[in-house]
Write an enzyme that holds these catalytic residues in place. Structure first.
Site, PDB file in Angstrom:
ATOM      1  N   GLU A  37      22.761 -12.744 -63.808  1.00  0.00           N
ATOM      2  CA  GLU A  37      22.390 -14.092 -64.206  1.00  0.00           C
ATOM      3  C   GLU A  37      22.567 -14.168 -65.724  1.00  0.00           C
ATOM      4  O   GLU A  37      22.056 -13.304 -66.443  1.00  0.00           O
ATOM      5  CB  GLU A  37      20.931 -14.361 -63.818  1.00  0.00           C
ATOM      6  CG  GLU A  37      20.566 -15.794 -64.094  1.00  0.00           C
ATOM      7  CD  GLU A  37      19.161 -16.168 -63.646  1.00  0.00           C
ATOM      8  OE1 GLU A  37      18.481 -15.354 -62.995  1.00  0.00           O
ATOM      9  OE2 GLU A  37      18.754 -17.303 -63.972  1.00  0.00           O
ATOM     10  N   ARG A 263      16.704   0.674 -57.782  1.00  0.00           N
ATOM     11  CA  ARG A 263      17.002   0.298 -59.154  1.00  0.00           C
ATOM     12  C   ARG A 263      16.697   1.470 -60.073  1.00  0.00           C
ATOM     13  O   ARG A 263      15.933   2.377 -59.735  1.00  0.00           O
ATOM     14  CB  ARG A 263      16.246  -0.948 -59.569  1.00  0.00           C
ATOM     15  CG  ARG A 263      14.741  -0.845 -59.540  1.00  0.00           C
ATOM     16  CD  ARG A 263      14.082  -2.201 -59.713  1.00  0.00           C
ATOM     17  NE  ARG A 263      14.319  -2.784 -61.026  1.00  0.00           N
ATOM     18  CZ  ARG A 263      14.885  -3.984 -61.213  1.00  0.00           C
ATOM     19  NH1 ARG A 263      15.269  -4.706 -60.192  1.00  0.00           N
ATOM     20  NH2 ARG A 263      15.064  -4.455 -62.422  1.00  0.00           N
ATOM     21  N   LYS A 273      14.344  -7.900 -67.938  1.00  0.00           N
ATOM     22  CA  LYS A 273      14.827  -8.838 -68.947  1.00  0.00           C
ATOM     23  C   LYS A 273      13.672  -9.595 -69.580  1.00  0.00           C
ATOM     24  O   LYS A 273      13.670  -9.874 -70.768  1.00  0.00           O
ATOM     25  CB  LYS A 273      15.806  -9.831 -68.310  1.00  0.00           C
ATOM     26  CG  LYS A 273      17.241  -9.364 -68.380  1.00  0.00           C
ATOM     27  CD  LYS A 273      18.193 -10.460 -67.934  1.00  0.00           C
ATOM     28  CE  LYS A 273      18.571 -10.304 -66.492  1.00  0.00           C
ATOM     29  NZ  LYS A 273      19.510 -11.282 -65.987  1.00  0.00           N
TER      30      LYS A 273
HETATM   31  P1  ATP Z   1      15.686  -8.184 -64.518  1.00  0.00           P
HETATM   32  O1  ATP Z   1      14.759  -7.787 -63.397  1.00  0.00           O
HETATM   33  O2  ATP Z   1      15.742  -7.226 -65.646  1.00  0.00           O
HETATM   34  O3  ATP Z   1      15.502  -9.601 -64.964  1.00  0.00           O
HETATM   35  P2  ATP Z   1      17.721  -8.974 -62.762  1.00  0.00           P
HETATM   36  O4  ATP Z   1      17.869  -8.194 -61.529  1.00  0.00           O
HETATM   37  O5  ATP Z   1      17.045 -10.285 -62.632  1.00  0.00           O
HETATM   38  O6  ATP Z   1      17.114  -8.078 -63.889  1.00  0.00           O
HETATM   39  P3  ATP Z   1      20.382  -9.861 -62.827  1.00  0.00           P
HETATM   40  O7  ATP Z   1      21.168 -10.423 -63.949  1.00  0.00           O
HETATM   41  O8  ATP Z   1      20.069 -10.734 -61.688  1.00  0.00           O
HETATM   42  O9  ATP Z   1      19.079  -9.269 -63.457  1.00  0.00           O
HETATM   43  O10 ATP Z   1      21.027  -8.511 -62.312  1.00  0.00           O
HETATM   44  C1  ATP Z   1      22.375  -8.376 -61.973  1.00  0.00           C
HETATM   45  C2  ATP Z   1      22.525  -7.173 -61.081  1.00  0.00           C
HETATM   46  O11 ATP Z   1      22.054  -6.001 -61.724  1.00  0.00           O
HETATM   47  C3  ATP Z   1      21.738  -7.340 -59.802  1.00  0.00           C
HETATM   48  O12 ATP Z   1      22.602  -7.039 -58.727  1.00  0.00           O
HETATM   49  C4  ATP Z   1      20.623  -6.353 -59.922  1.00  0.00           C
HETATM   50  O13 ATP Z   1      20.288  -5.831 -58.686  1.00  0.00           O
HETATM   51  C5  ATP Z   1      21.197  -5.296 -60.859  1.00  0.00           C
HETATM   52  N1  ATP Z   1      20.128  -4.633 -61.611  1.00  0.00           N
HETATM   53  C6  ATP Z   1      19.240  -5.225 -62.438  1.00  0.00           C
HETATM   54  N2  ATP Z   1      18.360  -4.320 -62.911  1.00  0.00           N
HETATM   55  C7  ATP Z   1      18.702  -3.123 -62.374  1.00  0.00           C
HETATM   56  C8  ATP Z   1      18.169  -1.795 -62.463  1.00  0.00           C
HETATM   57  N3  ATP Z   1      17.111  -1.511 -63.207  1.00  0.00           N
HETATM   58  N4  ATP Z   1      18.791  -0.810 -61.771  1.00  0.00           N
HETATM   59  C9  ATP Z   1      19.865  -1.084 -61.030  1.00  0.00           C
HETATM   60  N5  ATP Z   1      20.413  -2.300 -60.891  1.00  0.00           N
HETATM   61  C10 ATP Z   1      19.840  -3.323 -61.551  1.00  0.00           C
HETATM   62 MG    MG Z   2      18.041 -11.404 -60.802  1.00  0.00          MG
END
Ligand code: ATP
Ligand code: MG
Length: 558
Positions: A37, A263, A273
């Site tokens: 995102e 994750r 984030k």
């Molecule tokens: P955050 O929880 O930090 O806001 P998010 O998952 O909302 O992260 P996105 O931009 O939606 O952030 O993530 C893009 C991709 O990265 C998604 O497919 C998510 O599963 C993966 N991702 C995010 N954080 C991790 C992590 N700590 N380990 C592995 N994959 C991750």
């Molecule tokens: Mg997300």
């Protein structure tokens, strides 16, 4: 150094791709996507997902798209789109194509209308709070909305008017009509569209309704022809919904399938984030690219090479259960990389002056030093030597304990790539503090050996005072003192380390000018340091020399 190596082994995702490429419904095709995102910068957790999506697809001759999941107009921005693309490329991956969920808003909307026509979606006039309350709990069923039995015609009319912007934000939503008693809460009439009167950075004011993650994600996967939609474990319970939407839309056996993996969590940091945003907004760090941040931009500025991050991701692999990895393991990959690649230079972080009392007046001297003992091709460099030097303050002691073998009154030590020197006297200041160390040198020891074979117990680094270049050096500690910030239910920021950065004015040998912005160099005996990406005389400590990961392993084994 017995640092861990990248493991090119297999894992359950790769096993699945392998099996599917033999007898799966995709005719041997593999296509993945990385779907960030655009509401923040990528962090090391995202790197794990990128390495998995791009890496695994590549191993099976497949492709990977970068898709921006831009369904929340209020927090998203073009600036993040550009930063994320740059970070993915920096990490070493080239997307097959860059796409946006917003490219599909028209199609998603048409499909929503199709579900309404099939009696599978309805407009609900309840507000968000009521909807949430009426979803029930794990042990209690949900309560059906009073608007659930609206006619198809009324739903079509209301959804069209929602789309046209006739209603206020939050006054209505479009929901899938599934089962309010379903044991999986995700299946209790999930929201598909909400009204947002916001400017979207790509579609501007065109849309007044925006799809939710669940409605947008699987359908976007299907539009692109994704075969394996790999996401993190918390989406496990969303999988039946993912499948349900695609089934209702008549997608066949070759429709995309969701697979979840654990994750990445790392000690002494946060990978959310939202929390990282808080660190920036409250001024605990200088910005998203502060070298203490676990963002890719922060790590890059800190001197973490993309190769080391990829090797780390390969080594930890992917699992089905969440765990926490030690940050020392990541550092170990960084250290191993720089040990073979980084040039060596001598820099004194906390200088004390040494005067060579028998240095011949006006003698110009240069010593030859090895640039990288791990890489003969890196050659040697000339280091100016003179009668006035800087050494590290803690390499000298006036009254040393037994085990201290470095410089002290009456002691002889080797100056790296220089001569043997012996301390004869000191000059002290008004409070008795040593301000100058007086030594003699032995001209016969120019090669680092004494012709008479006498030994010294220590080799220390030095810089010629008259030739020294001034540097600003940032020494970093852990950003959080607690290895698991916030794990006991407290705010992770409570364990922020107030001393996570210490600035030093350092003295460097002239050849420090060879080090380009962003390049990492070993300051001999001190660690690896990166010249700031923006150039100038600022260096960031990337990582120290000691392999703390090896110590952790030893402790774990005993
Ligand atoms: P955050 O929880 O930090 O806001 P998010 O998952 O909302 O992260 P996105 O931009 O939606 O952030 O993530 C893009 C991709 O990265 C998604 O497919 C998510 O599963 C993966 N991702 C995010 N954080 C991790 C992590 N700590 N380990 C592995 N994959 C991750
Ligand atoms: Mg997300």
């Amino acid at each position: 150094m017995n640092a861990p190596t990248s493991n090119s082994g297999t894992d359950f995702v790769r096993e699945l791709l392998k099996q599917d490429s033999i007898d799966g419904p995709y005719g041997g095709r593999v296509q993945t996507r990385f779907p960030p995102e655009p509401n923040g910068y990528l962090h090391i957790g995202h790197a794990k997902s990128i390495c998995l999506n791009f890496g695994a697809a590549d191993e099976f001759g497949g492709t990977t798209m970068l898709r921006f999941d831009d369904t929340n107009p209020e927090t998203e921005d073009e600036h993040f789109v550009e930063a994320i693309q740059a970070d993915v490329r920096w990490l070493g991956f080239e997307p097959e194509e860059v796409r946006y969920a917003s490219d599909y808003f028209e199609q998603l909307h048409a499909w929503a209308v199709q579900l309404i026509e099939a009696g599978l979606a309805y407009v609900d006039d309840q507000d968000a709070e009521t909807i949430s309350q009426n979803r029930g709990g794990f042990t209690t069923p949900g309560v059906e909305s009073p608007w659930r039995q609206r006619s198809v015609e009324e739903n079509l009319d209301l959804f069209a008017r929602m789309t046209a912007g006739e209603f206020a934000e939050g006054s209505r939503v479009l929901r899938a009509k599934i089962d309010m008693r379903h044991e999986n809460m995700q299946m209790r009439d999930p929201v598909m569209y909400r009204i947002r009167d916001q400017h979207h950075f790509r579609t501007g004011g065109r849309w007044k309704v925006y799809p939710t993650y669940d409605w947008a994600h699987g359908q976007s996967d299907a539009i692109e022809g994704v075969t394996h939609s790999i996401c993190t474990l918390e989406f496990d319970s969303h999988r039946p919904l993912y499948d349900w939407y695609l089934e209702q839309l008549g997608q066949g056996a070759d429709r995309p399938r969701q697979t979840e993996f654990a994750r990445l969590n790392l000690t002494h940091t946060v990978l959310s984030k939202r929390k990282l945003l808080q660190l920036v907004h409250e001024g605990h760090v200088d910005g998203w690219d502060d070298p203490r941040m676990p963002t890719l931009q922060g790590l890059r500025r800190r001197g973490y090479p993309a190769e080391a991050i990829r090797a780390f991701a390969g080594h930890i692999g992917v699992a089905k259960v969440n765990g926490v990895h030690e940050i020392e393991l990541l550092e170990s990959f960084v250290r191993t990389h720089h040990n073979t690649h980084a040039l060596r230079r001598m820099v004194v972080l906390d200088p004390i002056e040494v005067v060579i009392t028998n240095w011949p007046e006006g003698l110009d001297d240069t010593r030859e030093a090895i640039n990288n003992p791990e890489d003969e091709a890196a050659g040697t460099r000339a280091v100016p030597f003179s009668g006035r030097l800087f050494i590290e303050r803690d390499d000298f002691m006036l009254d040393p304990p037994n085990k201290f073998f470095r410089l002290a009154p009456g002691r002889e030590v080797r100056l790296r790539a220089g001569y043997f020197i012996t301390c004869n006297d000191v000059e002290t200041g008004p409070d008795g503090e040593v301000i100058r160390v007086l030594c003699t040198y032995d001209p016969e020891t120019a090669g680092g050996q004494a012709p008479d074979g006498r030994k010294v117990k220590a080799t220390i680094h030095w810089v010629s005072a008259d030739h020294a270049v001034d540097l600003d050096v940032a020494l970093y500690g852990r950003l959080f003192t607690d290895p698991h910030p916030g794990s006991d239910g407290t705010d992770p920021l409570e364990s922020l380390n107030p001393d996570s950065r210490e600035m030093r004015g350092a003295k460097a040998e002239p050849a420090i000018v060879d080090i380009a912005p962003g390049e990492v160099v070993q300051f001999e005996r001190l660690g690896y340091f990166a010249r700031d990406l923006d150039g100038g005389d600022l260096f960031h400590r990337t990582v120290g020399l000691r392999d703390e990961w090896a110590n952790i392993q030893k402790r774990q084994q005993s």
